[in-house]
Design an enzyme around this catalytic site. Structure first.
Site, PDB file in Angstrom:
ATOM      1  N   GLU A 111      -6.689  -7.535   3.204  1.00 24.81           N
ATOM      2  CA  GLU A 111      -6.359  -7.526   1.790  1.00 24.81           C
ATOM      3  C   GLU A 111      -6.137  -8.896   1.158  1.00 24.81           C
ATOM      4  O   GLU A 111      -5.053  -9.197   0.636  1.00 24.81           O
ATOM      5  CB  GLU A 111      -5.155  -6.614   1.555  1.00 24.81           C
TER       6      GLU A 111
ATOM      7  N   GLU B 203      -9.168   1.193   4.684  1.00 27.15           N
ATOM      8  CA  GLU B 203      -7.887   1.861   4.400  1.00 27.15           C
ATOM      9  C   GLU B 203      -8.021   2.691   3.141  1.00 27.15           C
ATOM     10  O   GLU B 203      -8.604   2.260   2.146  1.00 27.15           O
ATOM     11  CB  GLU B 203      -6.765   0.843   4.196  1.00 27.15           C
TER      12      GLU B 203
END
Length: 532
Positions: free
Chosen positions: A200, A342
């Site tokens: 991320e 995810e």
């Protein structure tokens, strides 16, 4: 983003466009046999928007995240529970998750790193092992079930996520050196298929004074696309067979929009942390080894952050265009495969159920659909919960029912057929219609772990199936998996779980358990009332 709610480790804070999560994995020093079945044969590579195996057969990764190694515990969460670590992997594989994404922090890789939060009564085989040695065991066992492993560098340190791939205490050189170490450690083990380079990347600072990860801006200190090339090529120099998983950013500029300056030039379309690959077509990641690049966006529901698009009056019909813009175009234009690293939700908001149903439909059905690893196995992910319930043994059936049609189980994972809406009456097995074998897996002072495999050798399917056995007085069930296991007096009953209620002729089920007392093999085993 996902905040663990037990035994350490937290996540990052969300900005206007964000969502963070946890970290990646490692595998065994002993080469595993090449995986077969749901995850293909040999090492994997890419072909257009497909992932293929060494024979050219298309492979769809339908996996799950098991986090903890990125936190202060430096190893998998849930090892403190009453369900042994192998039992948890057994359930993942049986449910149909063919890939394990394992988050880690560089802290867990340091010499002298110590794994904590382990129930040594339930997991005596992990006592005294380092985080990497525990990973070795998980990788070996996952490989034996036909699962694949993706390692995810989730955080530089266990303290939290970072917008860039380096910090003041963990340099880019350390990031790359640790990746090369892992690539070398598992170089001859095809269970481990690749590296999710950094979890991320996201914006920081307010435009025009951006300090976070950008895509295509050309600043070597902030351009995540260029950093991914440097790390990816370094890894491929050590292990050219690995796939390189590259996440997106949140805002391509690397900074957050100033909505108060009335300057539209500083405003841009931002998405989830790691979820914005809108510039990857214009500025692709260039690797020195062809057919190794997989783009890996993240995508979340309102339980993580209430994005504006959830309030669109056309919701959920507006979502496919949003997914197309951020990452789906790379798949639809045959540029590269997508592996959604995810995505998850608590399902507490009705909008979230609609979101998950529509997202899964968007990925496509069958082996040609987009790959994914669901967030997460862990129930202690604060803003999504998990597939496992708080006991780390039973499962959240509401989530599993939505994911089930898209799961392709690994070889050895067992059936993933959903339970019928109206359970059929129990079918007795013909006389002599079952066999039973027992294996003691572990024993320690005051308890033991075992596996009872029961085979339906009759001519009719048993739906639902139920196995029973007896133990000597003083032996008491502690936990069970792959069935709903209960005890009354000296009789133990293992009832079919809803996600695998039918046992076909010739099929077997392995019931795992731990028990307190002197180790004893199950006696008087019966399948649906017929002695084995």
């Amino acid at each position: 983003m996902h905040r663990p709610t037990a035994l350490g480790g937290a996540l990052a804070a969300l900005a206007t466009a964000a969502a963070g999560v946890l970290v990646a994995a490692a595998v065994s020093t002993t080469p595993a046999a090449a995986a077969t079945g749901g995850t293909g044969t040999g090492y994997l590579r890419t072909s257009g928007n497909k992932i293929v195996d060494s024979t050219g057969a298309t492979v769809r990764l339908t996996g799950i995240n098991w986090f903890g190694m990125e936190t202060d515990n430096k190893t998998f969460h849930g090892l403190w529970s009453s369900n042994p670590w192998r039992g948890q992997l057994d359930t993942m594989a049986r449910l149909g998750y063919n890939t394990l994404r394992i988050p880690y922090s560089n802290d867990a890789l340091k010499p002298g790193a110590t794994a904590t939060g382990i129930n040594d009564f339930v997991n005596p085989d992990l006592v005294g092992l380092s985080p990497l040695q525990i990973l070795d065991k998980v990788v070996d066992y996952a490989g034996s079930k036909g699962m694949r492993v993706i390692l995810d560098r989730h955080r530089p340190t266990s303290a939290g996520q970072s917008p860039l791939w380096y910090t003041s205490t963990v340099s880019e050189a350390t990031w790359i050196a640790d990746w090369k170490m892992l690539a070398q450690r598992y170089a001859n083990n095809p269970t481990v298929i690749g590296a999710d380079l950094h979890n991320e990347p996201h914006a920081e600072g307010t435009n025009p004074a951006a300090t976070g990860a950008c895509w295509g801006c050309g600043d070597t200190a902030r351009d995540w696309r260029l950093a991914a090339e440097r790390a990816g090529n370094a890894i491929l120099g050590v292990q050219p067979n690995w796939l390189i998983f590259v996440e997106g950013v949140s805002c391509p500029s690397g900074g957050l929009s100033n909505v108060w300056d009335n300057d539209p030039s500083n405003d841009e379309d931002c998405g989830w942390w790691g979820g914005n690959l809108s510039k990857a077509g214009q500025f692709p990641v260039r690797l020195n080894v062809a057919n190794r690049l997989v783009y890996s966006p993240h995508e979340y529901a309102t339980s993580v952050y209430h994005q504006a698009w959830f309030d669109d009056p056309t919701y959920p019909a507006n979502m496919p265009a949003i997914w197309d813009r951020y990452w789906g175009h790379l798949y639809k234009q045959n540029i590269a495969p997508i592996m959604m690293g995810e995505f998850g939700t608590t399902l507490q908001d009705p909008k979230d159920k609609v979101w998950l149903q529509n997202l899964m439909a968007y990925t496509g059905t069958g082996v040609t659909g987009m790959s994914f690893t669901y967030w997460s196995w862990n129930p202690n992910s604060g803003d999504t919960g998990g597939i496992a319930n708080d006991d780390w043994t039973t499962i959240n059936q509401a989530k599993q029912d939505i994911l089930q049609p898209y799961l392709i189980p690994p070889t050895g994972g067992g059936t993933t057929s959903p339970a019928p809406t109206t359970p059929a009456p129990t079918t007795p097995a013909p006389a002599g219609g079952c066999t039973a074998t027992y294996k003691q897996v572990n024993a320690w002072q005051g308890g033991f772990q075992g596996e009872l495999t029961v085979k339906n050798s009759g001519t009719a399917a048993l739906n639902p199936w139920s196995a029973t056995w007896t133990w000597p007085s003083g032996v008491n069930l502690a936990s069970g998996w792959n069935a709903t296991v209960t005890q009354s007096g000296t009789t133990v009953t293992a009832a079919a779980p809803t996600w695998a209620s039918s046992l076909a002729p010739g099929a077997s089920v392995t019931i795992g358990f731990t028990a307190n007392g002197t180790a004893a093999a199950p006696g008087a085993v019966k399948l649906n009332g017929t002695a084995c």
